[in-house]
Design a protein around this motif. Structure first.
Motif, PDB file in Angstrom:
ATOM      1  N   MET A  71      39.521  30.705  30.964  1.00  0.00           N
ATOM      2  CA  MET A  71      38.059  30.729  31.043  1.00  0.00           C
ATOM      3  C   MET A  71      37.576  31.778  32.036  1.00  0.00           C
ATOM      4  SD  MET A  71      36.704  26.792  30.668  1.00  0.00           S
ATOM      5  CE  MET A  71      37.950  25.954  31.601  1.00  0.00           C
TER       6      MET A  71
ATOM      7  N   SER B  61      46.309  22.579  31.956  1.00  0.00           N
ATOM      8  CA  SER B  61      44.968  22.592  32.538  1.00  0.00           C
ATOM      9  C   SER B  61      44.724  23.886  33.296  1.00  0.00           C
ATOM     10  CB  SER B  61      44.787  21.391  33.477  1.00  0.00           C
ATOM     11  OG  SER B  61      44.955  20.179  32.782  1.00  0.00           O
ATOM     12  N   GLY B  62      45.753  24.341  34.026  1.00  0.00           N
ATOM     13  CA  GLY B  62      45.621  25.603  34.747  1.00  0.00           C
ATOM     14  C   GLY B  62      45.442  26.778  33.801  1.00  0.00           C
TER      15      GLY B  62
ATOM     16  N   GLU C 269      35.225  25.893  41.318  1.00  0.00           N
ATOM     17  CA  GLU C 269      35.769  24.594  40.922  1.00  0.00           C
ATOM     18  C   GLU C 269      37.279  24.563  41.102  1.00  0.00           C
ATOM     19  OE1 GLU C 269      34.494  24.059  36.941  1.00  0.00           O
ATOM     20  OE2 GLU C 269      32.379  23.798  37.472  1.00  0.00           O
ATOM     21  N   LEU C 270      37.934  25.662  40.726  1.00  0.00           N
ATOM     22  CA  LEU C 270      39.381  25.742  40.889  1.00  0.00           C
ATOM     23  C   LEU C 270      39.760  25.642  42.364  1.00  0.00           C
ATOM     24  CD1 LEU C 270      41.945  26.187  39.178  1.00  0.00           C
ATOM     25  CD2 LEU C 270      41.720  28.626  39.628  1.00  0.00           C
TER      26      LEU C 270
ATOM     27  N   THR D 157      31.641  32.297  35.509  1.00  0.00           N
ATOM     28  CA  THR D 157      32.988  32.628  35.997  1.00  0.00           C
ATOM     29  C   THR D 157      33.129  32.314  37.484  1.00  0.00           C
ATOM     30  OG1 THR D 157      33.169  34.391  34.351  1.00  0.00           O
ATOM     31  CG2 THR D 157      34.678  34.472  36.223  1.00  0.00           C
TER      32      THR D 157
ATOM     33  N   THR E 251      41.865  26.897  32.605  1.00  0.00           N
ATOM     34  CA  THR E 251      40.950  27.397  33.629  1.00  0.00           C
ATOM     35  C   THR E 251      41.087  28.906  33.823  1.00  0.00           C
ATOM     36  OG1 THR E 251      41.065  25.267  34.780  1.00  0.00           O
ATOM     37  CG2 THR E 251      40.196  27.131  36.014  1.00  0.00           C
TER      38      THR E 251
ATOM     39  N   SER F 202      33.536  19.897  42.550  1.00  0.00           N
ATOM     40  CA  SER F 202      34.949  19.693  42.213  1.00  0.00           C
ATOM     41  C   SER F 202      35.665  18.890  43.303  1.00  0.00           C
ATOM     42  CB  SER F 202      35.640  21.041  42.007  1.00  0.00           C
ATOM     43  OG  SER F 202      35.555  21.841  43.166  1.00  0.00           O
TER      44      SER F 202
ATOM     45  N   GLY G   7      40.987  28.553  26.402  1.00  0.00           N
ATOM     46  CA  GLY G   7      40.169  28.730  27.595  1.00  0.00           C
ATOM     47  C   GLY G   7      39.464  30.067  27.607  1.00  0.00           C
TER      48      GLY G   7
ATOM     49  N   ARG H  85      33.511  28.670  37.902  1.00  0.00           N
ATOM     50  CA  ARG H  85      34.863  28.223  37.551  1.00  0.00           C
ATOM     51  C   ARG H  85      35.840  28.474  38.699  1.00  0.00           C
ATOM     52  NH1 ARG H  85      34.628  24.759  33.332  1.00  0.00           N
ATOM     53  NH2 ARG H  85      33.353  25.625  31.652  1.00  0.00           N
TER      54      ARG H  85
END
Length: 480
Positions: free
Chosen positions: A344, A337-338, A224-225, A218, A341, A99, A401, A221
């Motif tokens: 998800m 987008s947040g 990546e965040l 998870t 995420t 990311s 998500g 993710r």
């Protein structure tokens, strides 16, 4: 001899009598028990209704408590699994670097060339190795041990990123370098993705596969965040070169963790066979034939590829939707987008803790139906007043998500559980290739259709197609 034989027979008879005595005693006791039971019938009848009511009231909380305890137990078992924990740590570090790279590397390319067209061309080149090398990579994954593939891939990718950063710092980085580095990176990814997916069933029991896949996804993710959030700060404080060097270090650290953390890896069943060109093509063909003949896996793979195609317009046109139709600009795009995420992450945690209650087929079809419904409803937020429309769009993105891991983790678990170990690498590589192929195809479709159909109408059409795909998948896989 006769006397000895008679003595033995007599002993056997005595033993049989001893064994039968308890049975006789129990038989004699039964009438007494029945009498006692009959004497208690009135009391039982009088309290039966109250007991049934109490049982019905307590059943649901008890069941929920048992499921919660089972989810916690599974998580603790996974965290105590050294090999799985090693893979989880390496994946988190690697995804953080990915990311970070997605921001810093793109910034470097744009500063070097100043060409948006070149950035688009590099994005297309990035997909080529997965399309061209994917099926061949699957054969190698089925023959080579997973650990060397993952370790070497991390070391090669880390080295390539480090060289790119040093060339950029010294002013010697040229445009052709970018294409070479991109091809090498993507080729390594085409190898390591199926290797990682086929490794998980070797590390955890089958009953823990869904939780293992979900928690791994998870954690990735979350990494990546974190990487996306840290990218801007690192570029501002350390510069592009420093940020890219950190990315290269994450690959090297991930490789070292896998090198020393993964132990006692099982041997591949086909590793001893000589790999001739003819045998290579035969093994690659076996993967396609297996998918085609297995109705369940064929439905899963085709559905996943189709959904990826349908979601491409959403990924491509979301910025335009935010700016032109919601009037929310970059801030609105960031909120949506947040929400995707965060959704998800929450969905992944839920699947890991509670997903085992349901069949994989039911989870996938329900999640896809939710994704399609939210996809279509998302477009209707434009009829809401300003401000409220953004809230509605963010809510729809959150549900979408949250539904994604409810479909993706069971899908991966389904492939891992129903595919024989000796062919799993080819199936995972084929899946990755199809998913990757849908991105440019969906992009071309979006570019052509967006000229004649409005963005909201396109979202409604695609959303309804996803709902239809969910219904067809459920119908084909309900028996499994």
């Amino acid at each position: 001899m006769e006397s000895q034989a008679r003595a033995e027979e007599r002993e056997k008879e005595e033993k049989m009598e001893e064994r039968n005595e308890p049975m006789l005693e129990e038989t004699l006791v039964l009438p007494h028990v029945e009498e006692q039971a009959s004497s208690d019938e009135a009391h039982s009848d009088s309290t039966g209704e109250a007991q049934n009511q109490t049982t019905s009231e307590d059943a649901m909380p008890n069941r929920e408590e048992e499921e919660e305890q089972t989810g916690k137990k599974t998580l603790l078992q996974l965290l105590r699994n050294r090999s799985y924990l090693t893979l989880l740590m390496a994946s988190v570090i690697s995804r953080f670097g990915d990311s970070l790279d997605s921001i810093a590397y793109s910034w470097m390319v744009y500063e070097l060339t100043g060409s948006k067209a070149l950035m688009g061309l590099l994005f297309g080149v990035n997909a080529l190795p997965n399309l061209l090398v994917g099926p061949f990579a699957g054969v190698l994954v089925d023959r080579w041990p997973n650990k060397p593939i993952l370790v070497i891939s991390d070391f090669v990718r880390g080295s390539v990123v480090c060289v790119a950063a040093l060339l950029f710092f010294t002013g010697h980085l040229a445009a052709w370098h970018l294409f070479v580095f991109t091809i090498i990176q993507s080729t390594m990814e085409a190898l390591c993705v199926p290797a990682e997916k086929t490794l998980i069933p070797e590390l955890v029991p089958h009953k823990q596969l869904l939780s293992a896949n979900s928690y791994l996804s998870t954690a990735s993710r979350l990494a990546e965040l974190g990487g996306l959030g840290a990218a801007g700060i690192l570029i501002a404080t350390l510069g592009i070169t420093g940020a890219i060097l950190i990315d290269s270090f994450t690959f090297l650290i991930s490789g070292l963790i896998l090198l020393f953390g993964l132990t006692r890896m099982p041997a591949k069943p086909q590793a001893s066979e000589k790999l001739t060109p003819r045998r290579y093509m035969m093994m690659m063909k076996e993967g396609f034939v297996f998918i085609h003949r297995n109705k369940l896996l064929f439905a899963a793979v085709i559905t996943a590829a189709f959904i990826n195609f349908c979601l491409t317009p959403f990924n491509v046109l979301l910025p335009a939707f935010s700016k032109d139709l919601l009037n929310s600009g970059p801030a609105g795009l960031s909120y949506m987008s947040g929400a995707l995420t965060v959704g998800m992450i929450i969905g992944g945690i839920w699947v890991g803790a509670r997903g085992s209650r349901y069949s994989n087929s039911a989870l996938i079809s329900t999640a896809l139906a939710l994704i399609g419904a939210m996809y279509a409803l998302f477009s209707l937020t434009i009829i809401l007043p300003d401000g409220v429309n953004l809230i509605g769009a963010v809510a729809a993105c959150f549900v979408m998500g949250m539904s994604i891991p409810l479909a993706s983790s069971p899908l991966m678990t389904l492939l891992q559980q129903k595919t024989p170990r000796e062919i799993m690498g080819r199936i995972m590589a084929l899946m990755s290739m199809l998913m990757c192929a849908m991105m440019p195809i969906g992009g071309w479709f979006t570019a052509g259709l967006s000229e004649v159909v409005s963005v909201p109408a396109l979202f409604v059409i695609m959303g309804l197609m996803v709902v239809l795909a969910a219904a067809l998948f459920r119908r084909r896989t309900k028996a499994f």
